[in-house]
Scaffold this active site. Sequence first.
Site, PDB file in Angstrom:
ATOM      1  N   TYR A 158       0.836  -1.210   0.000  1.00  0.00           N
ATOM      2  CA  TYR A 158       0.000   0.000   0.000  1.00  0.00           C
ATOM      3  C   TYR A 158       0.876   1.269   0.000  1.00  0.00           C
ATOM      4  CZ  TYR A 158      -3.771   3.101   1.778  1.00  0.00           C
ATOM      5  OH  TYR A 158      -4.690   4.109   1.958  1.00  0.00           O
ATOM      6  N   LYS A 162       0.891   4.058  -2.914  1.00  0.00           N
ATOM      7  CA  LYS A 162       0.518   5.446  -2.615  1.00  0.00           C
ATOM      8  C   LYS A 162       1.680   6.408  -2.869  1.00  0.00           C
ATOM      9  CE  LYS A 162      -3.775   4.724  -1.473  1.00  0.00           C
ATOM     10  NZ  LYS A 162      -4.868   5.293  -2.291  1.00  0.00           N
TER      11      LYS A 162
HETATM   12  P1  NAP Z   1     -13.473   2.513   1.619  1.00  0.00           P
HETATM   13  O1  NAP Z   1     -14.447   3.100   2.579  1.00  0.00           O
HETATM   14  O2  NAP Z   1     -12.892   1.158   1.904  1.00  0.00           O
HETATM   15  O3  NAP Z   1     -14.147   2.500   0.163  1.00  0.00           O
HETATM   16  C1  NAP Z   1     -13.427   1.982  -0.905  1.00  0.00           C
HETATM   17  C2  NAP Z   1     -14.082   2.383  -2.193  1.00  0.00           C
HETATM   18  O4  NAP Z   1     -13.277   1.884  -3.271  1.00  0.00           O
HETATM   19  C3  NAP Z   1     -15.469   1.802  -2.384  1.00  0.00           C
HETATM   20  O5  NAP Z   1     -16.261   2.720  -3.090  1.00  0.00           O
HETATM   21  C4  NAP Z   1     -15.209   0.562  -3.221  1.00  0.00           C
HETATM   22  O6  NAP Z   1     -16.321   0.164  -4.033  1.00  0.00           O
HETATM   23  C5  NAP Z   1     -14.069   1.039  -4.106  1.00  0.00           C
HETATM   24  N1  NAP Z   1     -13.275  -0.086  -4.584  1.00  0.00           N
HETATM   25  C6  NAP Z   1     -12.611  -1.007  -3.831  1.00  0.00           C
HETATM   26  N2  NAP Z   1     -12.036  -1.923  -4.642  1.00  0.00           N
HETATM   27  C7  NAP Z   1     -12.352  -1.568  -5.909  1.00  0.00           C
HETATM   28  C8  NAP Z   1     -12.088  -2.135  -7.179  1.00  0.00           C
HETATM   29  N3  NAP Z   1     -11.383  -3.262  -7.318  1.00  0.00           N
HETATM   30  N4  NAP Z   1     -12.586  -1.514  -8.261  1.00  0.00           N
HETATM   31  C9  NAP Z   1     -13.322  -0.381  -8.143  1.00  0.00           C
HETATM   32  N5  NAP Z   1     -13.599   0.201  -6.981  1.00  0.00           N
HETATM   33  C10 NAP Z   1     -13.128  -0.396  -5.875  1.00  0.00           C
HETATM   34  O7  NAP Z   1     -12.216   3.472   1.395  1.00  0.00           O
HETATM   35  P2  NAP Z   1     -11.875   4.912   2.016  1.00  0.00           P
HETATM   36  O8  NAP Z   1     -11.370   4.733   3.386  1.00  0.00           O
HETATM   37  O9  NAP Z   1     -12.977   5.868   1.740  1.00  0.00           O
HETATM   38  O10 NAP Z   1     -10.598   5.292   1.124  1.00  0.00           O
HETATM   39  C11 NAP Z   1     -10.691   6.036  -0.075  1.00  0.00           C
HETATM   40  C12 NAP Z   1      -9.284   6.347  -0.555  1.00  0.00           C
HETATM   41  O11 NAP Z   1      -8.591   7.063   0.462  1.00  0.00           O
HETATM   42  C13 NAP Z   1      -8.447   5.094  -0.820  1.00  0.00           C
HETATM   43  O12 NAP Z   1      -7.617   5.295  -1.935  1.00  0.00           O
HETATM   44  C14 NAP Z   1      -7.605   4.963   0.435  1.00  0.00           C
HETATM   45  O13 NAP Z   1      -6.404   4.284   0.192  1.00  0.00           O
HETATM   46  C15 NAP Z   1      -7.380   6.416   0.763  1.00  0.00           C
HETATM   47  N6  NAP Z   1      -7.037   6.643   2.162  1.00  0.00           N
HETATM   48  C16 NAP Z   1      -7.907   6.315   3.155  1.00  0.00           C
HETATM   49  C17 NAP Z   1      -7.539   6.532   4.478  1.00  0.00           C
HETATM   50  C18 NAP Z   1      -8.441   6.202   5.626  1.00  0.00           C
HETATM   51  O14 NAP Z   1      -8.005   6.356   6.777  1.00  0.00           O
HETATM   52  N7  NAP Z   1      -9.676   5.778   5.410  1.00  0.00           N
HETATM   53  C19 NAP Z   1      -6.296   7.085   4.763  1.00  0.00           C
HETATM   54  C20 NAP Z   1      -5.445   7.391   3.726  1.00  0.00           C
HETATM   55  C21 NAP Z   1      -5.832   7.186   2.422  1.00  0.00           C
HETATM   56  P3  NAP Z   1     -17.462  -0.865  -3.468  1.00  0.00           P
HETATM   57  O15 NAP Z   1     -18.235  -0.084  -2.430  1.00  0.00           O
HETATM   58  O16 NAP Z   1     -18.285  -1.214  -4.652  1.00  0.00           O
HETATM   59  O17 NAP Z   1     -16.737  -2.031  -2.874  1.00  0.00           O
END
Ligand code: NAP
Length: 250
Positions: A158, A162
């Site tokens: 990851y 990133k």
């Molecule tokens: P999340 O709640 O786990 O949601 C993930 C999203 O990505 C969902 O809409 C999911 O679709 C979609 N997804 C997953 N696998 C996929 C695939 N193979 N093809 C197409 N879509 C896919 O994630 P989040 O926490 O909001 O994170 C969003 C972004 O922010 C990510 O890039 C993550 O790495 C980054 N980020 C998050 C955090 C954190 O603390 N949460 C911190 C740093 C960075 P479905 O609903 O259809 O499964």
Amino acid sequence: MSWRPLAGQVALVTGASRGIGRATALALAEAGACVAVGYNSRSEDAEAVAVEIRGHDVAAVALDADLGDSAVAAGLVARTIAALGGLDIVVNNAGITRDNLALRLSDTEWSEVIAVDLTAAFAICRAALRPMLRQRHGRIINVSSIAGVMGNPGQANYSAAKAGLIGLTKALAREVASRSITVNAVAPGFIETDMTLALGESVKTGALASIPLGRIGNPAEVAAAIRFLALPEASYITGHVLQVDGGLGA
Ligand code: NAP
């Protein structure tokens, strides 16, 4: 309803069925943009986001695409243009984790994360750049992570993906700046979504102790930063990595 700085623009947000992507899609719609809601499998959640977006008097479409396949990922660009008539803003937000210590990290865990978190974003950028170069306008915002800036134990895959997104952002920013296309990254810290829900209590407590603001962030706080980079006010910002992390990476 009078503040509509993105009126007439079309945005594609990947991973917009939940979490940060959902909040971003809604924030862009609130500013007047039509939005394509990308998702993988949760069609009901994605359709619900599209319905909520239409409540802002803009068009929305939910588009399924498994970003594990880069050709499918690139296809989202043409599908967005076909459904909404153009493409001005791309938010590469979808991401997955497959955490393991490096010694135990399998090839599959490595390549799945690289495919969804990095390769798909590149494929979408490459496809989106053609229409953006022609129209001499575009905003690309890649959602990286503080893990890509600082590294995180148990997340070699990851963190690499990133960090790769940051390199991609900076290189593209230099390539396309002359056509008024900006490319930036947002690097969230610890944000309350399904992704962090999966972490154990001890990990969460440890993370909290290292965040200067003393709390976990929420998706709307990240969405606000992403939307800012899409607004006319951000026209002189490109190749930047905006950390939204409560000071974690300060
Ligand atoms: P999340 O709640 O786990 O949601 C993930 C999203 O990505 C969902 O809409 C999911 O679709 C979609 N997804 C997953 N696998 C996929 C695939 N193979 N093809 C197409 N879509 C896919 O994630 P989040 O926490 O909001 O994170 C969003 C972004 O922010 C990510 O890039 C993550 O790495 C980054 N980020 C998050 C955090 C954190 O603390 N949460 C911190 C740093 C960075 P479905 O609903 O259809 O499964």
